[in-house]
Structure formats: structure tokens, C-alpha cells
Design a protein around this motif. Structure first.
Motif, PDB file in Angstrom:
ATOM      1  N   GLU A  32      32.542  42.873  49.652  1.00 20.69           N
ATOM      2  CA  GLU A  32      31.707  41.960  48.444  1.00 20.69           C
ATOM      3  C   GLU A  32      32.637  41.855  47.318  1.00 20.69           C
ATOM      4  OE1 GLU A  32      28.818  39.280  47.630  1.00 20.69           O
ATOM      5  OE2 GLU A  32      29.234  39.896  49.629  1.00 20.69           O
ATOM      6  N   MET A  33      32.496  40.924  46.549  1.00 16.29           N
ATOM      7  CA  MET A  33      33.115  40.792  45.041  1.00 16.29           C
ATOM      8  C   MET A  33      32.255  41.509  44.342  1.00 16.29           C
ATOM      9  SD  MET A  33      34.605  37.731  43.211  1.00 16.29           S
ATOM     10  CE  MET A  33      33.334  37.199  41.889  1.00 16.29           C
ATOM     11  N   PRO A  34      32.475  42.685  43.634  1.00 12.51           N
ATOM     12  CA  PRO A  34      31.577  43.207  42.590  1.00 12.51           C
ATOM     13  C   PRO A  34      31.356  42.393  41.295  1.00 12.51           C
ATOM     14  CG  PRO A  34      33.559  44.271  42.324  1.00 12.51           C
ATOM     15  CD  PRO A  34      33.793  43.140  43.398  1.00 12.51           C
ATOM     16  N   ALA A  35      30.303  42.621  40.480  1.00 10.93           N
ATOM     17  CA  ALA A  35      30.205  41.904  39.312  1.00 10.93           C
ATOM     18  C   ALA A  35      30.954  42.776  38.113  1.00 10.93           C
ATOM     19  CB  ALA A  35      28.649  42.255  38.941  1.00 10.93           C
ATOM     20  N   VAL A  36      31.829  41.963  37.723  1.00 13.05           N
ATOM     21  CA  VAL A  36      32.829  42.646  36.821  1.00 13.05           C
ATOM     22  C   VAL A  36      33.120  41.739  35.600  1.00 13.05           C
ATOM     23  CG1 VAL A  36      34.158  44.119  38.437  1.00 13.05           C
ATOM     24  CG2 VAL A  36      34.985  41.855  37.816  1.00 13.05           C
ATOM     25  N   ASP A  37      33.627  41.946  34.453  1.00  9.91           N
ATOM     26  CA  ASP A  37      33.935  41.179  33.370  1.00  9.91           C
ATOM     27  C   ASP A  37      35.233  40.631  33.544  1.00  9.91           C
ATOM     28  OD1 ASP A  37      31.424  41.408  32.178  1.00  9.91           O
ATOM     29  OD2 ASP A  37      31.999  43.167  31.073  1.00  9.91           O
ATOM     30  N   TRP A  38      35.372  39.439  34.085  1.00 12.31           N
ATOM     31  CA  TRP A  38      36.678  38.805  34.392  1.00 12.31           C
ATOM     32  C   TRP A  38      37.328  38.107  33.205  1.00 12.31           C
ATOM     33  CZ3 TRP A  38      38.950  39.507  38.937  1.00 12.31           C
ATOM     34  CH2 TRP A  38      38.164  39.860  39.804  1.00 12.31           C
ATOM     35  N   LEU A  39      38.375  38.022  32.962  1.00 11.59           N
ATOM     36  CA  LEU A  39      39.293  37.430  32.109  1.00 11.59           C
ATOM     37  C   LEU A  39      39.500  36.041  32.739  1.00 11.59           C
ATOM     38  CD1 LEU A  39      40.783  40.451  30.144  1.00 11.59           C
ATOM     39  CD2 LEU A  39      38.670  38.884  29.460  1.00 11.59           C
ATOM     40  N   LEU A  40      39.702  35.123  32.036  1.00  8.81           N
ATOM     41  CA  LEU A  40      40.200  33.667  32.968  1.00  8.81           C
ATOM     42  C   LEU A  40      41.525  33.301  32.099  1.00  8.81           C
ATOM     43  CD1 LEU A  40      36.698  32.121  33.493  1.00  8.81           C
ATOM     44  CD2 LEU A  40      38.189  33.528  35.155  1.00  8.81           C
ATOM     45  N   VAL A  80      43.085  31.265  37.069  1.00  6.12           N
ATOM     46  CA  VAL A  80      43.559  32.482  37.355  1.00  6.12           C
ATOM     47  C   VAL A  80      42.613  33.478  36.687  1.00  6.12           C
ATOM     48  CG1 VAL A  80      45.216  34.441  36.874  1.00  6.12           C
ATOM     49  CG2 VAL A  80      46.163  32.195  37.431  1.00  6.12           C
ATOM     50  N   MET A  81      42.088  34.523  37.457  1.00  2.00           N
ATOM     51  CA  MET A  81      41.168  35.456  37.038  1.00  2.00           C
ATOM     52  C   MET A  81      41.584  37.085  37.149  1.00  2.00           C
ATOM     53  SD  MET A  81      37.831  34.769  39.487  1.00  2.00           S
ATOM     54  CE  MET A  81      37.404  36.067  40.388  1.00  2.00           C
ATOM     55  N   PHE A  82      41.318  37.735  36.305  1.00  2.00           N
ATOM     56  CA  PHE A  82      41.681  39.033  36.201  1.00  2.00           C
ATOM     57  C   PHE A  82      40.880  40.264  35.616  1.00  2.00           C
ATOM     58  CE2 PHE A  82      43.999  37.744  32.671  1.00  2.00           C
ATOM     59  CZ  PHE A  82      43.866  38.841  31.898  1.00  2.00           C
ATOM     60  N   ALA A  83      40.744  41.334  36.083  1.00  5.82           N
ATOM     61  CA  ALA A  83      39.968  42.531  35.541  1.00  5.82           C
ATOM     62  C   ALA A  83      40.786  43.778  35.508  1.00  5.82           C
ATOM     63  CB  ALA A  83      38.605  42.490  36.229  1.00  5.82           C
ATOM     64  N   ASP A  84      40.435  44.472  34.507  1.00  5.21           N
ATOM     65  CA  ASP A  84      41.250  45.747  34.710  1.00  5.21           C
ATOM     66  C   ASP A  84      40.136  46.897  34.594  1.00  5.21           C
ATOM     67  OD1 ASP A  84      40.473  45.826  32.148  1.00  5.21           O
ATOM     68  OD2 ASP A  84      42.156  46.294  31.307  1.00  5.21           O
ATOM     69  N   ARG A  85      38.780  46.652  34.646  1.00  2.00           N
ATOM     70  CA  ARG A  85      37.883  47.652  34.560  1.00  2.00           C
ATOM     71  C   ARG A  85      36.754  47.258  35.419  1.00  2.00           C
ATOM     72  NH1 ARG A  85      40.717  48.869  30.823  1.00  2.00           N
ATOM     73  NH2 ARG A  85      40.700  50.119  29.213  1.00  2.00           N
ATOM     74  N   PRO A  86      36.192  47.684  36.442  1.00  2.00           N
ATOM     75  CA  PRO A  86      36.462  49.094  36.561  1.00  2.00           C
ATOM     76  C   PRO A  86      37.608  49.652  37.586  1.00  2.00           C
ATOM     77  CG  PRO A  86      34.759  48.616  38.168  1.00  2.00           C
ATOM     78  CD  PRO A  86      34.862  47.678  37.280  1.00  2.00           C
ATOM     79  N   ASP A  87      37.977  48.400  38.355  1.00  5.20           N
ATOM     80  CA  ASP A  87      39.275  48.446  38.802  1.00  5.20           C
ATOM     81  C   ASP A  87      40.102  47.384  38.426  1.00  5.20           C
ATOM     82  OD1 ASP A  87      38.620  50.534  40.857  1.00  5.20           O
ATOM     83  OD2 ASP A  87      37.230  48.934  41.700  1.00  5.20           O
ATOM     84  N   ARG A  88      41.573  47.414  38.771  1.00  5.14           N
ATOM     85  CA  ARG A  88      42.267  46.192  38.442  1.00  5.14           C
ATOM     86  C   ARG A  88      42.270  45.376  39.815  1.00  5.14           C
ATOM     87  NH1 ARG A  88      47.354  49.520  36.138  1.00  5.14           N
ATOM     88  NH2 ARG A  88      46.386  50.260  34.272  1.00  5.14           N
TER      89      ARG A  88
END
Length: 185
Positions: free
Chosen positions: A33-41, A65-73
Motif C-alpha cells: 500500500e502506498m504510504p501517506a508521505v509528502d510528495w514533491l511533483l 513525476v512525483m518523488f519523496a525522500d522522507r521517510p523513504d526514497r
């Protein structure tokens, strides 16, 4: 004899390391399941225009494109239409808390950077427009090679993520389209 022994030891080491890497890649390839994280777009388009109130991206890429570096990349993508359709959905919607974004574009052969607050997206074909409030700088009336970096999107609740062989995570928001992660295992 020493050369033979060194070669044999190196061969055994490589075989064990390879087997262990394959085992790890196979273990981590299940979806979750995709976790709730703060994505950058990141949105991109070959042309942009600004009339003082509306930022328009012409020829918008159909995928964001979306990416996050916290809590995981993690990386992922969301299609532009789903992004716009879900702008006002959820308790953490972008309509309730409009995102800031940095626009990078080329005008008269020079890079122009401006920071805006985005509201009211409208997608018509491959043209995406936002109502904007200027925060820093001013977008050019016309520009090329436009890239819009959007800050802090919590994203929809739900989606599928998968580890790849290199340990990275790739996610796709579901917007209710996918039954559950077990469906993909």
C-alpha cells in the motif's frame, strides 16, 4: 597454485553475492500500500505563458513525476487528468491548502525563476492552467522549456508501491482504481 586458489575463492564469493542479491530482489518485489508521505511533483511543458493571474502550460506531459525522500526514497507518477480531478478531494486537498511552486522557464534565452501559489487547475487537452498568486519574481508573458516544481503534496490515500531490484520504491496513486495490494502479488 596461489592463482588457482585466489580465483576459486573469488568465484565462490561472486556466486554467493549474486545469489544473495537475486534473493533480496525477489523478496522485495512484492507490492504494498502506498504510504501517506509528502510528495514533491514535477510538471513539464514545452511552452508557458502568464497573463498576470493565470499560468498556462502548453503541451503538458500527460504524466507528472512525483518523488519523496522522507521517510523513504520513493518515486512515482500520476497522470495529469487524475491530478486535476482530485485537486479538491480529501482532508489534505490542494484546494484547502494551495501548494507553492517554482516555475523555471526560458525567456529571451535566459532562465527565469518565479515562485507562485497554485489554485484552480484546469486541464483541456494538453493545456494546463492554474490561477496563481505571485510569491517571488514574475513569470514571463511567454516562455519555453517550462518546468513547474510543486511542493508538498500529501497525495491520495491509497495506491500501489513496489520495490525494484536496486532497492528503490516506485508508487502509483490509485484514486480508487485498484482493489488492494494483494491483487498484484
Amino acid at each position: 597454485m596461489k592463482t588457482f586458489m585466489c580465483g576459486a575463492i573469488l568465484s565462490v564469493f561472486c556466486a554467493v553475492a549474486s545469489a544473495q542479491a537475486q534473493s533480496t530482489a525477489t523478496q522485495d518485489n512484492s507490492s504494498f500500500e502506498m504510504p501517506a508521505v509528502d510528495w514533491l511533483l514535477v510538471q513539464s511543458a514545452p511552452q508557458a505563458s502568464f497573463d498576470g493571474k493565470t499560468l498556462t502550460l502548453k503541451g503538458i506531459n500527460p504524466k507528472i513525476v512525483m518523488f519523496a525522500d522522507r521517510p523513504d526514497r520513493m518515486t512515482g507518477s500520476v497522470d495529469s487528468q487524475s491530478f486535476v480531478d482530485n485537486w479538491n478531494k480529501g482532508k489534505d486537498s490542494m484546494e484547502k491548502d494551495p501548494p507553492n511552486a517554482t516555475l523555471s522557464t526560458i525567456a529571451d534565452g535566459k532562465e527565469v525563476l518565479s515562485v507562485v501559489e497554485l489554485t484552480s487547475p484546469k486541464l483541456e487537452g494538453d493545456t494546463l492552467s492554474y490561477s496563481v498568486r505571485l510569491l517571488q519574481g514574475t513569470p514571463p508573458n511567454e516562455g519555453t522549456m517550462a518546468t513547474l516544481f510543486i511542493d508538498w503534496w500529501t497525495g491520495p490515500r491509497g495506491g500501489i508501491c513496489r520495490h525494484n531490484a536496486w532497492g528503490n520504491v516506485y508508487c502509483v496513486p490509485s484514486y480508487g482504481r485498484y482493489p488492494n495490494p494483494a491483487y498484484y502479488n
